[in-house]
Write a protein that holds these residues in place. Structure first.
Motif, PDB file in Angstrom:
ATOM      1  N   GLY A   1       0.839  -1.186   0.000  1.00  0.00           N
ATOM      2  CA  GLY A   1       0.000   0.000   0.000  1.00  0.00           C
ATOM      3  C   GLY A   1       0.875   1.237   0.000  1.00  0.00           C
ATOM      4  O   GLY A   1       1.907   1.261   0.678  1.00  0.00           O
ATOM      5  N   TRP A   2       0.493   2.213  -0.775  1.00  0.00           N
ATOM      6  CA  TRP A   2       1.307   3.419  -0.907  1.00  0.00           C
ATOM      7  C   TRP A   2       0.444   4.666  -0.869  1.00  0.00           C
ATOM      8  O   TRP A   2      -0.681   4.694  -1.362  1.00  0.00           O
ATOM      9  CB  TRP A   2       2.067   3.401  -2.238  1.00  0.00           C
ATOM     10  N   SER A   3       1.010   5.696  -0.315  1.00  0.00           N
ATOM     11  CA  SER A   3       0.417   7.023  -0.361  1.00  0.00           C
ATOM     12  C   SER A   3       1.034   7.714  -1.576  1.00  0.00           C
ATOM     13  O   SER A   3       2.261   7.724  -1.722  1.00  0.00           O
ATOM     14  CB  SER A   3       0.754   7.774   0.917  1.00  0.00           C
ATOM     15  N   ILE A   4       0.207   8.264  -2.448  1.00  0.00           N
ATOM     16  CA  ILE A   4       0.729   8.925  -3.644  1.00  0.00           C
ATOM     17  C   ILE A   4       0.246  10.370  -3.681  1.00  0.00           C
ATOM     18  O   ILE A   4      -0.824  10.699  -3.140  1.00  0.00           O
ATOM     19  CB  ILE A   4       0.330   8.197  -4.945  1.00  0.00           C
TER      20      ILE A   4
ATOM     21  N   ASN B   1      -2.259  21.769 -12.781  1.00  0.00           N
ATOM     22  CA  ASN B   1      -2.068  22.783 -11.732  1.00  0.00           C
ATOM     23  C   ASN B   1      -2.885  22.545 -10.473  1.00  0.00           C
ATOM     24  O   ASN B   1      -3.114  23.469  -9.693  1.00  0.00           O
ATOM     25  CB  ASN B   1      -2.356  24.187 -12.272  1.00  0.00           C
ATOM     26  N   THR B   2      -3.324  21.313 -10.238  1.00  0.00           N
ATOM     27  CA  THR B   2      -4.058  20.962  -9.027  1.00  0.00           C
ATOM     28  C   THR B   2      -3.348  19.791  -8.366  1.00  0.00           C
ATOM     29  O   THR B   2      -2.952  18.844  -9.034  1.00  0.00           O
ATOM     30  CB  THR B   2      -5.513  20.572  -9.350  1.00  0.00           C
ATOM     31  N   ARG B   3      -3.189  19.871  -7.045  1.00  0.00           N
ATOM     32  CA  ARG B   3      -2.533  18.791  -6.304  1.00  0.00           C
ATOM     33  C   ARG B   3      -3.572  17.748  -5.915  1.00  0.00           C
ATOM     34  O   ARG B   3      -4.649  18.080  -5.427  1.00  0.00           O
ATOM     35  CB  ARG B   3      -1.871  19.338  -5.044  1.00  0.00           C
ATOM     36  N   TYR B   4      -3.214  16.490  -6.113  1.00  0.00           N
ATOM     37  CA  TYR B   4      -4.079  15.370  -5.753  1.00  0.00           C
ATOM     38  C   TYR B   4      -3.315  14.420  -4.853  1.00  0.00           C
ATOM     39  O   TYR B   4      -2.099  14.253  -4.995  1.00  0.00           O
ATOM     40  CB  TYR B   4      -4.533  14.608  -7.010  1.00  0.00           C
TER      41      TYR B   4
ATOM     42  N   GLY C   1      -9.848  13.167  -1.325  1.00  0.00           N
ATOM     43  CA  GLY C   1     -10.374  14.438  -1.806  1.00  0.00           C
ATOM     44  C   GLY C   1     -11.076  14.214  -3.132  1.00  0.00           C
ATOM     45  O   GLY C   1     -11.394  13.080  -3.499  1.00  0.00           O
ATOM     46  N   GLU C   2     -11.287  15.272  -3.859  1.00  0.00           N
ATOM     47  CA  GLU C   2     -11.959  15.186  -5.151  1.00  0.00           C
ATOM     48  C   GLU C   2     -11.057  14.523  -6.189  1.00  0.00           C
ATOM     49  O   GLU C   2      -9.886  14.879  -6.297  1.00  0.00           O
ATOM     50  CB  GLU C   2     -12.331  16.586  -5.651  1.00  0.00           C
ATOM     51  N   PRO C   3     -11.586  13.589  -6.963  1.00  0.00           N
ATOM     52  CA  PRO C   3     -10.798  13.000  -8.047  1.00  0.00           C
ATOM     53  C   PRO C   3     -10.709  13.958  -9.232  1.00  0.00           C
ATOM     54  O   PRO C   3     -11.533  14.878  -9.364  1.00  0.00           O
ATOM     55  CB  PRO C   3     -11.582  11.747  -8.429  1.00  0.00           C
TER      56      PRO C   3
ATOM     57  N   ALA D   1      -8.219   8.559 -17.305  1.00  0.00           N
ATOM     58  CA  ALA D   1      -6.930   8.844 -17.938  1.00  0.00           C
ATOM     59  C   ALA D   1      -5.837   9.004 -16.881  1.00  0.00           C
ATOM     60  O   ALA D   1      -4.708   8.519 -17.056  1.00  0.00           O
ATOM     61  CB  ALA D   1      -7.027  10.102 -18.796  1.00  0.00           C
ATOM     62  N   VAL D   2      -6.162   9.644 -15.764  1.00  0.00           N
ATOM     63  CA  VAL D   2      -5.195   9.837 -14.686  1.00  0.00           C
ATOM     64  C   VAL D   2      -4.850   8.495 -14.047  1.00  0.00           C
ATOM     65  O   VAL D   2      -3.689   8.208 -13.759  1.00  0.00           O
ATOM     66  CB  VAL D   2      -5.739  10.843 -13.644  1.00  0.00           C
ATOM     67  N   LYS D   3      -5.854   7.647 -13.833  1.00  0.00           N
ATOM     68  CA  LYS D   3      -5.601   6.323 -13.262  1.00  0.00           C
ATOM     69  C   LYS D   3      -4.633   5.524 -14.131  1.00  0.00           C
ATOM     70  O   LYS D   3      -3.746   4.845 -13.623  1.00  0.00           O
ATOM     71  CB  LYS D   3      -6.905   5.548 -13.096  1.00  0.00           C
TER      72      LYS D   3
END
Length: 67
Positions: free
Chosen positions: A18-21, A27-30, A44-46, A52-54
Motif C-alpha cells: 500500500g502506498w500514499s501517492i 495545476n491541481t494537487r491530488y 479528496g476530489e478525483p 486517464a489519470v488512473k
C-alpha cells in the motif's frame, strides 16, 4: 501529464503493501492511496478525467514499484 509524482509506503513495515501517492495534474494537487490490487482511493476530489489519470498512475507505479 502528471507532475511531481511521489509515493511512499503506507506502513512502516514495508512488507505490507500500500502506498500514499501525490502529484500535480493541470495545476491541481491530488493525493490518494494506491492499494496492491491497483485500487486508487482518492483523498479528496478525483480529477475530472479520472480514468486517464488512473492509467498514468498505474504506469508509473508499475515502473517504480513493481519493476
Amino acid at each position: 501529464m502528471l507532475q511531481h509524482f511521489s509515493f511512499k509506503p503506507l506502513y512502516e513495515n514495508k512488507q505490507l503493501p500500500g502506498w500514499s501517492i501525490s502529484f500535480f495534474y493541470r495545476n491541481t494537487r491530488y493525493t490518494a492511496e494506491y492499494e496492491p490490487d491497483g485500487t486508487i482511493k482518492w483523498l479528496g476530489e478525483p480529477p475530472t478525467d479520472e480514468q486517464a489519470v488512473k492509467k498514468m498512475i498505474h504506469e508509473l507505479m508499475l515502473f517504480h514499484v513493481y519493476d
